[in-house]
Design an enzyme around this catalytic site. Structure first.
Site, PDB file in Angstrom:
ATOM      1  N   ASP A   1       0.807  -1.226   0.000  1.00  0.00           N
ATOM      2  CA  ASP A   1       0.000   0.000   0.000  1.00  0.00           C
ATOM      3  C   ASP A   1       0.841   1.277   0.000  1.00  0.00           C
ATOM      4  O   ASP A   1       0.449   2.280   0.578  1.00  0.00           O
ATOM      5  CB  ASP A   1      -0.967   0.041   1.209  1.00  0.00           C
ATOM      6  CG  ASP A   1      -1.802  -1.205   1.298  1.00  0.00           C
ATOM      7  OD1 ASP A   1      -2.275  -1.667   0.251  1.00  0.00           O
ATOM      8  OD2 ASP A   1      -1.980  -1.729   2.420  1.00  0.00           O
TER       9      ASP A   1
ATOM     10  N   LYS B   1       2.176   2.437  -5.072  1.00  0.00           N
ATOM     11  CA  LYS B   1       2.912   2.021  -6.282  1.00  0.00           C
ATOM     12  C   LYS B   1       2.121   2.300  -7.543  1.00  0.00           C
ATOM     13  O   LYS B   1       2.692   2.651  -8.563  1.00  0.00           O
ATOM     14  CB  LYS B   1       3.224   0.510  -6.220  1.00  0.00           C
ATOM     15  CG  LYS B   1       4.209   0.143  -5.137  1.00  0.00           C
ATOM     16  CD  LYS B   1       4.420  -1.352  -5.079  1.00  0.00           C
ATOM     17  CE  LYS B   1       3.244  -2.123  -4.550  1.00  0.00           C
ATOM     18  NZ  LYS B   1       2.896  -1.917  -3.142  1.00  0.00           N
TER      19      LYS B   1
ATOM     20  N   GLY C   1      -4.243  -4.205  -4.610  1.00  0.00           N
ATOM     21  CA  GLY C   1      -5.248  -3.246  -5.084  1.00  0.00           C
ATOM     22  C   GLY C   1      -4.509  -1.980  -5.438  1.00  0.00           C
ATOM     23  O   GLY C   1      -4.033  -1.277  -4.563  1.00  0.00           O
ATOM     24  N   HIS C   2      -4.340  -1.728  -6.723  1.00  0.00           N
ATOM     25  CA  HIS C   2      -3.589  -0.547  -7.135  1.00  0.00           C
ATOM     26  C   HIS C   2      -4.558   0.548  -7.585  1.00  0.00           C
ATOM     27  O   HIS C   2      -5.299   0.379  -8.544  1.00  0.00           O
ATOM     28  CB  HIS C   2      -2.605  -0.916  -8.251  1.00  0.00           C
ATOM     29  CG  HIS C   2      -1.477  -1.773  -7.744  1.00  0.00           C
ATOM     30  ND1 HIS C   2      -0.608  -2.438  -8.557  1.00  0.00           N
ATOM     31  CD2 HIS C   2      -1.065  -2.043  -6.476  1.00  0.00           C
ATOM     32  CE1 HIS C   2       0.279  -3.095  -7.810  1.00  0.00           C
ATOM     33  NE2 HIS C   2       0.006  -2.869  -6.554  1.00  0.00           N
TER      34      HIS C   2
ATOM     35  N   GLN D   1       2.383  -5.607  -3.237  1.00  0.00           N
ATOM     36  CA  GLN D   1       2.753  -5.704  -1.814  1.00  0.00           C
ATOM     37  C   GLN D   1       4.124  -5.039  -1.576  1.00  0.00           C
ATOM     38  O   GLN D   1       4.506  -4.176  -2.348  1.00  0.00           O
ATOM     39  CB  GLN D   1       2.763  -7.167  -1.336  1.00  0.00           C
ATOM     40  CG  GLN D   1       1.373  -7.812  -1.282  1.00  0.00           C
ATOM     41  CD  GLN D   1       0.929  -8.429  -2.580  1.00  0.00           C
ATOM     42  OE1 GLN D   1       1.693  -9.065  -3.275  1.00  0.00           O
ATOM     43  NE2 GLN D   1      -0.328  -8.246  -2.940  1.00  0.00           N
TER      44      GLN D   1
HETATM   45  P1  IMP Z   1      -2.494 -12.619   1.543  1.00  0.00           P
HETATM   46  O1  IMP Z   1      -1.533 -12.069   0.572  1.00  0.00           O
HETATM   47  O2  IMP Z   1      -3.940 -12.354   1.181  1.00  0.00           O
HETATM   48  O3  IMP Z   1      -2.238 -14.053   1.846  1.00  0.00           O
HETATM   49  O4  IMP Z   1      -2.282 -11.840   2.929  1.00  0.00           O
HETATM   50  C1  IMP Z   1      -1.114 -11.988   3.717  1.00  0.00           C
HETATM   51  C2  IMP Z   1      -0.734 -10.675   4.385  1.00  0.00           C
HETATM   52  O5  IMP Z   1      -0.327  -9.749   3.381  1.00  0.00           O
HETATM   53  C3  IMP Z   1      -1.874 -10.004   5.143  1.00  0.00           C
HETATM   54  O6  IMP Z   1      -1.335  -9.299   6.260  1.00  0.00           O
HETATM   55  C4  IMP Z   1      -2.417  -9.004   4.137  1.00  0.00           C
HETATM   56  O7  IMP Z   1      -3.064  -7.920   4.760  1.00  0.00           O
HETATM   57  C5  IMP Z   1      -1.125  -8.576   3.454  1.00  0.00           C
HETATM   58  N1  IMP Z   1      -1.354  -8.097   2.087  1.00  0.00           N
HETATM   59  C6  IMP Z   1      -1.593  -8.826   0.993  1.00  0.00           C
HETATM   60  N2  IMP Z   1      -1.722  -8.039  -0.087  1.00  0.00           N
HETATM   61  C7  IMP Z   1      -1.563  -6.790   0.333  1.00  0.00           C
HETATM   62  C8  IMP Z   1      -1.549  -5.529  -0.337  1.00  0.00           C
HETATM   63  O8  IMP Z   1      -1.715  -5.398  -1.550  1.00  0.00           O
HETATM   64  N3  IMP Z   1      -1.326  -4.450   0.458  1.00  0.00           N
HETATM   65  C9  IMP Z   1      -1.096  -4.556   1.781  1.00  0.00           C
HETATM   66  N4  IMP Z   1      -1.088  -5.697   2.441  1.00  0.00           N
HETATM   67  C10 IMP Z   1      -1.311  -6.818   1.719  1.00  0.00           C
END
Ligand code: IMP
Length: 424
Positions: free
Chosen positions: A13, A16, A40-41, A224
């Site tokens: 977040d 990017k 989510g961009h 991420q």
């Molecule tokens: P997962 O990727 O859905 O398995 O989530 C694993 C961890 O990564 C969790 O703490 C999510 O909140 C975090 N996470 C996954 N994708 C994002 C993102 O795009 N932005 C921020 N945190 C993310």
């Protein structure tokens, strides 16, 4: 433009989407190399908001072409939905988007298992986005995954689904006591996706190789951030992919020599969603101010983000692993409201001061931030487009970051719109 990688260097977040969108105008191709619909961009162009989860943000630029690389996990119905939304906005996708035949597919049982295993963890939940990311990457690594190419081979698809369901139905039905999947129903569902996707699925390895050989300029778009990297992040509170620079090479199928500019994106403060330690987290009024002013609610899940001061120990660690050639600081304007601004320059762990990132999560969760405090600039940064026009306090803050990180700041974002950007 040199081939560039844009990487998050915090817990995701970082903004990017905006930076990729800004740089995309000078690139021919934009490539996603890891993650899935957990990302989510958000891109704001002339007041119009676009939220993308899978398709690289470069698609918003007419004429640019995009690749979803082998390292991405693709949720086909979500991809089809995203394509549809873009078309309705007048953005054509066909002929501009190429999806790797090697990319793995997020299946409905992955999403179900993501939710069930989170529930099982109780208070130790990761706080995943529930998009099936962990289970899909687990199957990839365990060599039981369905790949995009399987969508084009009905016989093989059926056999692979049959194999997969033997284990998944046992797990979902017997262990979790939930309803499993019917082979025929699932097979027909997956086949129905392939109709809309078959023209996009191809050998992106050959495509990228041709692009590199022809000198096309490529932008690699990360999702991420470094602290969520499966190897280098705050495991197990991480995502399941390589979010750091190594992920570019494995997830797009390019040699390291392809990338000569590596831009790390960091907010001027820190946020994190989901569980896991966060030494600089602010629980009180200042944290709330950052959340409201920064609109810190997830683009994918709507969850409020945890907010805190900038953590330079974590950032310097990420900068080294990623081999950053420059940093882009986003959301500097959010600090406009602050009377004072703090940055974490060391951790105090069990009475010892350190500037190293501990590999042991138990130690990291005991880290107390050691701060350096800067005076605020009260309301003068929003919309500034020239470095020289920044208030002196903001310049002092940014110059301190550069010196600490040993990496130059090349860009500063001073508002959500494409135009509200300083390029140094
Ligand atoms: P997962 O990727 O859905 O398995 O989530 C694993 C961890 O990564 C969790 O703490 C999510 O909140 C975090 N996470 C996954 N994708 C994002 C993102 O795009 N932005 C921020 N945190 C993310």
């Amino acid at each position: 433009m040199a081939d560039t990688a844009v990487l998050g260097v915090q817990w995701g977040d970082e903004g990017k989407g905006k930076i990729v969108d800004f740089l995309a105008k000078d690139a021919d191709w934009v490539v996603r190399f890891q993650g899935g619909t957990n990302a989510g961009h958000t891109v704001l162009v002339k007041g119009k908001k676009h939220i993308l989860h899978l398709i690289p943000s470069g698609i918003i630029h007419g004429g640019k072409k995009c690749i979803i690389g082998n390292g991405v996990v693709v949720d086909p119905p979500e991809l089809l939905k995203e394509m549809d939304t873009l078309r309705k906005e007048g953005i054509e996708v066909e002929g501009r988007l190429f999806v790797s035949e090697r990319a793995h597919v997020i299946m409905p049982y992955h999403k179900k298992l993501d939710a069930l295993s989170e529930k099982l963890k109780g208070s130790k939940q990761i706080g995943t986005t529930l998009r099936g990311i962990g289970p899909a990457y687990s199957d990839k690594m365990a060599r039981g995954g369905i790949r995009m190419q399987d969508l084009l081979r009905p016989q093989r698809l059926r056999e692979k689904l049959e194999e997969a369901l033997k284990v998944k139905n046992l797990l979902i039905g017997e262990f979790f006591g939930e309803e499993g999947y019917d082979l025929e129903g699932l097979y027909q569902e997956v086949l129905s996706w392939s109709k809309g996707l078959k023209v996009y699925i191809c050998n992106t390895h050959s495509l990228i190789r041709r692009l590199v050989d022809s000198g096309a300029s490529i932008l690699f778009e990360g999702a991420q951030g470094a602290m969520l990297d499966i190897d280098h992040g705050t495991y197990p509170y991480v995502t399941s992919s390589s979010t750091t620079v190594g992920g570019v090479f494995t997830g797009a199928g390019v040699p390291p020599s392809t990338v000569d500019r590596i831009i790390g994106i960091s907010k001027a403060y820190t946020t994190r969603v989901g569980g896991g330690p966060f030494p600089t987290e602010l629980d009180g009024e200042e944290g709330q101010m950052l959340r409201e002013r920064g609109g810190e609610y997830g683009a994918t899940t709507g969850r409020p983000r945890r907010c805190g001061w900038l953590d330079l120990v974590a950032l310097r660690y990420a900068a080294w692993i990623d081999g950053l050639t420059e940093v882009a600081i986003t959301k500097l304007d959010v600090l406009d409201a602050m009377d004072r601004i703090k940055v974490c320059v060391a951790y105090d762990i069990e009475g010892e001061r350190t500037q190293e990132m501990p590999g042991d999560l138990e130690l990291f969760s005991k880290a107390k931030p050691v701060y350096e405090t800067f005076p605020g600039w009260r309301g003068k940064v929003r919309g500034v487009t020239g470095w020289q026009d920044l208030p002196s306090q903001a310049k002092e803050y940014l110059e301190y970051l550069e010196e600490f990180l040993g990496v130059p700041i090349g860009m500063v974002s001073t508002g959500p719109d494409r135009e509200e950007t300083i390029v140094r």
